[in-house]
Design a protein around this motif. Structure first.
Motif, mmCIF file in Angstrom:
data_model
loop_
_atom_site.group_PDB
_atom_site.id
_atom_site.type_symbol
_atom_site.label_atom_id
_atom_site.label_comp_id
_atom_site.label_asym_id
_atom_site.label_seq_id
_atom_site.Cartn_x
_atom_site.Cartn_y
_atom_site.Cartn_z
ATOM 1 N N GLY A 1 -4.539 -0.695 -0.687
ATOM 2 C CA GLY A 1 -5.958 -0.728 -0.239
ATOM 3 C C GLY A 1 -6.852 -1.458 -1.362
ATOM 4 N N GLU A 2 -6.614 -0.925 -2.560
ATOM 5 C CA GLU A 2 -7.455 -1.558 -3.511
ATOM 6 C C GLU A 2 -6.943 -3.123 -3.950
ATOM 7 O OE1 GLU A 2 -9.763 -0.410 -5.689
ATOM 8 O OE2 GLU A 2 -10.066 1.112 -4.260
ATOM 9 N N LEU A 3 -5.745 -3.388 -3.821
ATOM 10 C CA LEU A 3 -5.358 -4.720 -4.196
ATOM 11 C C LEU A 3 -5.619 -5.450 -3.275
ATOM 12 C CD1 LEU A 3 -1.677 -3.975 -5.332
ATOM 13 C CD2 LEU A 3 -3.524 -4.980 -6.811
ATOM 14 N N SER A 4 -5.767 -5.179 -1.925
ATOM 15 C CA SER A 4 -6.378 -5.871 -0.729
ATOM 16 C C SER A 4 -7.892 -6.184 -1.010
ATOM 17 C CB SER A 4 -6.041 -5.317 0.468
ATOM 18 O OG SER A 4 -6.606 -5.679 1.488
ATOM 19 N N ALA B 1 -0.368 3.885 -0.929
ATOM 20 C CA ALA B 1 -1.302 3.368 0.193
ATOM 21 C C ALA B 1 -2.765 3.033 -0.357
ATOM 22 C CB ALA B 1 -1.320 4.372 1.262
ATOM 23 N N ALA B 2 -3.048 3.935 -1.340
ATOM 24 C CA ALA B 2 -4.598 3.649 -1.969
ATOM 25 C C ALA B 2 -4.478 2.311 -2.890
ATOM 26 C CB ALA B 2 -4.672 4.902 -2.737
ATOM 27 N N LEU B 3 -3.274 2.194 -3.613
ATOM 28 C CA LEU B 3 -2.932 1.031 -4.536
ATOM 29 C C LEU B 3 -3.093 0.115 -3.620
ATOM 30 C CD1 LEU B 3 -2.835 -0.077 -7.220
ATOM 31 C CD2 LEU B 3 -0.321 0.468 -7.015
ATOM 32 N N PRO C 1 7.663 -6.159 8.442
ATOM 33 C CA PRO C 1 6.652 -7.230 7.468
ATOM 34 C C PRO C 1 5.430 -7.587 7.976
ATOM 35 C CG PRO C 1 8.335 -8.617 8.839
ATOM 36 C CD PRO C 1 8.827 -6.936 9.231
ATOM 37 N N SER C 2 5.014 -7.176 9.374
ATOM 38 C CA SER C 2 3.836 -7.288 9.773
ATOM 39 C C SER C 2 2.735 -6.095 9.303
ATOM 40 C CB SER C 2 3.658 -7.498 11.238
ATOM 41 O OG SER C 2 4.022 -6.381 11.918
ATOM 42 N N ALA C 3 3.456 -5.038 8.901
ATOM 43 C CA ALA C 3 2.535 -4.101 8.447
ATOM 44 C C ALA C 3 2.190 -3.960 7.213
ATOM 45 C CB ALA C 3 3.415 -2.727 8.734
ATOM 46 N N PRO C 4 0.991 -3.776 6.584
ATOM 47 C CA PRO C 4 0.610 -3.988 5.066
ATOM 48 C C PRO C 4 1.503 -3.012 4.450
ATOM 49 C CG PRO C 4 -1.247 -3.835 6.560
ATOM 50 C CD PRO C 4 -0.203 -3.549 7.519
ATOM 51 N N LEU C 5 1.856 -3.260 3.444
ATOM 52 C CA LEU C 5 2.561 -2.255 2.443
ATOM 53 C C LEU C 5 1.868 -1.006 2.169
ATOM 54 C CD1 LEU C 5 4.122 -4.760 -0.301
ATOM 55 C CD2 LEU C 5 5.396 -3.414 1.315
ATOM 56 N N GLY C 6 2.491 0.000 2.341
ATOM 57 C CA GLY C 6 2.030 1.181 2.037
ATOM 58 C C GLY C 6 1.509 2.118 3.154
ATOM 59 N N THR C 7 1.306 1.224 4.416
ATOM 60 C CA THR C 7 0.974 1.948 5.832
ATOM 61 C C THR C 7 2.087 2.477 6.664
ATOM 62 O OG1 THR C 7 1.000 -0.222 6.732
ATOM 63 C CG2 THR C 7 -0.959 0.340 5.802
#
Length: 126
Positions: free
Chosen positions: A95-98, A91-93, A76-82
């Motif tokens: 990042g864009e949402l972030s 992962a790109a999506l 849970p500490s890792a950002p989704l998609g990584t």
């Protein structure tokens, strides 16, 4: 379940109203959940029931499924998609949402400052 951020095979079964033989097992991040077919057989439920429960866990971001490898508890500490095995498009999506989230936070801060300035000024007399 140990916490709201941990996951277990029992969690998946509980979502379907089934008691799991895995109820006392805790699954830490990276640990593989039992294969859906195996779990369905052991629980005496339809495969679709377990697949649906695993899908709910995936939708909540608690697990990730890697084609041909299985379903794993995600950190849970890792950002989704990584996570290893995540699709580059996801992962790109993520990042864009972030980036959008950060921009909205900055805009909200600027708006708060503008509202403070406007509310502190006395309105002109007519």
């Amino acid at each position: 379940m140990a916490s709201s951020r941990s996951c277990s095979a029992a969690h998946a079964a509980e979502r379907s109203g089934v008691h799991s033989p895995y109820a006392n097992e805790d699954y830490s991040p990276g640990k593989r959940l039992p294969a859906a077919r195996q779990l369905a057989k052991e629980l005496g439920v339809q495969l679709m029931t377990v697949q649906s429960a695993y899908g709910q866990l995936r939708d909540e971001g608690l697990v990730l499924t890697q084609q041909g490898r299985g379903t794993f508890v995600r950190d849970p500490s890792a950002p989704l998609g990584t996570e290893p095995g995540s699709s580059p498009a996801f992962a790109a999506l993520a990042g864009e949402l972030s980036s959008i989230h950060d921009a909205l936070r900055l805009l909200a801060e600027r708006l708060d400052r503008l509202e403070e300035i406007v509310s502190s000024q006395t309105p002109p007399s007519r």
